[in-house]
Design a protein around this motif. Structure first.
Motif, PDB file in Angstrom:
ATOM      1  N   ASP A  28     -30.969  28.558  -7.185  1.00  0.00           N
ATOM      2  CA  ASP A  28     -31.354  27.214  -6.785  1.00  0.00           C
ATOM      3  C   ASP A  28     -30.129  26.367  -6.451  1.00  0.00           C
ATOM      4  O   ASP A  28     -30.121  25.624  -5.464  1.00  0.00           O
ATOM      5  N   GLU A  48     -40.122  24.896 -10.162  1.00  0.00           N
ATOM      6  CA  GLU A  48     -40.178  23.444 -10.317  1.00  0.00           C
ATOM      7  C   GLU A  48     -41.211  22.850  -9.374  1.00  0.00           C
ATOM      8  O   GLU A  48     -41.081  22.997  -8.147  1.00  0.00           O
ATOM      9  N   ASP A  50     -43.009  20.540  -6.813  1.00  0.00           N
ATOM     10  CA  ASP A  50     -42.412  19.646  -5.816  1.00  0.00           C
ATOM     11  C   ASP A  50     -43.059  18.270  -5.828  1.00  0.00           C
ATOM     12  O   ASP A  50     -42.736  17.429  -4.990  1.00  0.00           O
ATOM     13  N   LEU A 387     -43.472  24.621  -3.595  1.00  0.00           N
ATOM     14  CA  LEU A 387     -42.775  23.855  -2.555  1.00  0.00           C
ATOM     15  C   LEU A 387     -43.764  23.546  -1.455  1.00  0.00           C
ATOM     16  O   LEU A 387     -44.873  24.085  -1.430  1.00  0.00           O
TER      17      LEU A 387
END
Length: 408
Positions: A28, A48, A50, A387
């Motif tokens: 990342d 993670e 978004d 994402l």
């Protein structure tokens, strides 16, 4: 033949020097650095969401900043009101009844995992770790003095291990079995029957179970999250749950996790934390209080988007010759096998591992993925679908075009 460096000459301790860098964070970071340099990199590396943290949680944190009460030290084990709310949330979401005294609030899930292992492991104790595994588990076990014992599952079983595999790995030194469902990195979810069988096997042999429930609300289709100590009440006195707000509420940067365990384990882990970090940031704890006390509307919306992206990604990956991707049932990761592509020629290169294939994908089409070596299983890639839809399609399209060039 050279001898080992004497400890008096060693600048970094052997214990800390042996820790591997987090591969997911490294990928990342590299992707973000390339983006900052103006490159059109698409990163599938980080686990993670978004989405922004919901407004009502942010507002609770803003108010906490203004309150002098939270400008001072608070109990090392967590704000009493947050511990009570976590106990209530656990009963609401999984049907597991615990007291606030069985809760320790930590600086994210990673600290929860390390402190849990540190509280129960003695040097040489073995922990059975199903693989593919999240990169932090083995490192936390080793730091706590334990020995990770890997049990590998592959795509033919949907990355789920069996009781027979676990039993084959059990020795007189086995103290703990790790259980993760939904799984990072594979997205696999154990059926209620399979989870119960594993829990009953652990209880029969007097083993501790550490179960990571961080993805409890991210399950899709017919898959169902079930909490192991609810399925197998006999485990209650030897079960540790780790969890947190990071994935459910899009709060990865707030760093609030927790441990739920028998009171003696919580007391020991709290003593450790009192010397390591003291209390978690009060502002973050108040934000977490708002999160766990509120409804699950925000996660329902995120889950809908993740489900859509999941289906798109799996379909596109399975269109690539030499790639096989089981459909993940939880979390927000796909874990395709790329074993058939290893050694094939792609743009003049012949990657000999999934590490080299991941590097080739980044170099040639500027898409960042994490190789399976990071998760204990070479020959695979992990792609997060947390994402945006456009980036997801563009990123996988680039991979499709590149790997379509593979030849013997």
């Amino acid at each position: 033949m050279t001898s080992a460096t004497p400890s008096s000459e060693r600048r970094v301790s052997a214990r800390i020097g042996a820790i591997s860098e987090s591969a997911t964070l490294a990928v990342d970071a590299k992707a973000k650095a390339l983006k900052a340099a103006g490159r059109p990199v698409i990163g599938f590396g980080a686990g993670e969401p978004d989405f922004p943290t919901p407004d009502y949680i942010v507002e609770a944190a803003v108010e906490a900043c203004r309150n002098p009460k939270y400008h001072r030290y608070t109990p090392a084990g967590g704000l009493p009101e947050l511990k009570a709310a976590i106990a209530a949330k656990t009963l609401r979401d999984s049907g597991y009844e615990v007291d606030a005294s069985q809760v320790l609030v930590t600086n994210g899930g990673k600290q929860a995992i390390y402190e849990a292992f540190a509280a129960i492991l003695d040097p040489g104790d073995e922990v059975i770790v199903p693989a593919p595994y999240w990169t932090t588990y083995p490192e936390s076990i080793r730091l706590a003095g334990g020995v990770p014992v890997e049990v590998v599952a592959d795509e033919t079983t949907g990355y789920r291990v069996s009781v027979e595999q676990l039993e084959a790995a059990r020795t007189e030194r086995t103290k703990v079995v790790l259980f993760v469902s939904p799984s990072n990195p594979t997205g696999s979810v154990y059926s209620e029957a399979d989870a119960k069988a594993i829990g009953e096997w652990a209880a029969e042999h007097g083993l501790w179970v550490l179960t990571d429930e961080i993805y409890e609300h991210l399950v899709y289709g017919d898959a169902k999250f079930t909490s192991l100590p609810v399925l197998v009440p006999a485990l209650r006195d030897k079960c540790i749950i780790v969890n947190g707000v990071a994935k459910t509420y899009a709060m990865t940067g707030w760093r609030v996790g927790w441990v739920i365990a028998p009171q003696d384990v919580i007391k020991a882990a709290t003593n450790l934390q009192s010397h390591a970090t003291s209390n978690v940031s009060n502002v973050a704890q108040v934000a977490a209080l708002a999160a766990v006390s509120g409804n699950l509307d925000a996660v329902a919306e995120m889950r809908k988007a993740f489900d859509r992206r999941r289906q798109t990604m799996v379909k596109m990956l399975n269109e690539i010759d030499g790639v096989f991707c089981p459909t993940p049932e939880g979390a927000f990761y796909a874990y395709p096998s790329v074993k058939e592509l290893i050694g094939k020629e792609i743009r003049g290169k012949r990657p000999q591992s999934s590490v080299e294939l991941a590097a080739l994908i980044l170099d040639e089409v500027e898409v960042a993925v994490v190789p399976g070596e990071a998760f204990g299983t070479p020959g695979y890639l992990r792609l997060s679908y947390a994402l945006g839809d456009e980036d997801l399609v563009e990123g996988v399209s680039r991979i499709q075009k590149l790997l379509a060039e593979a030849k013997a």
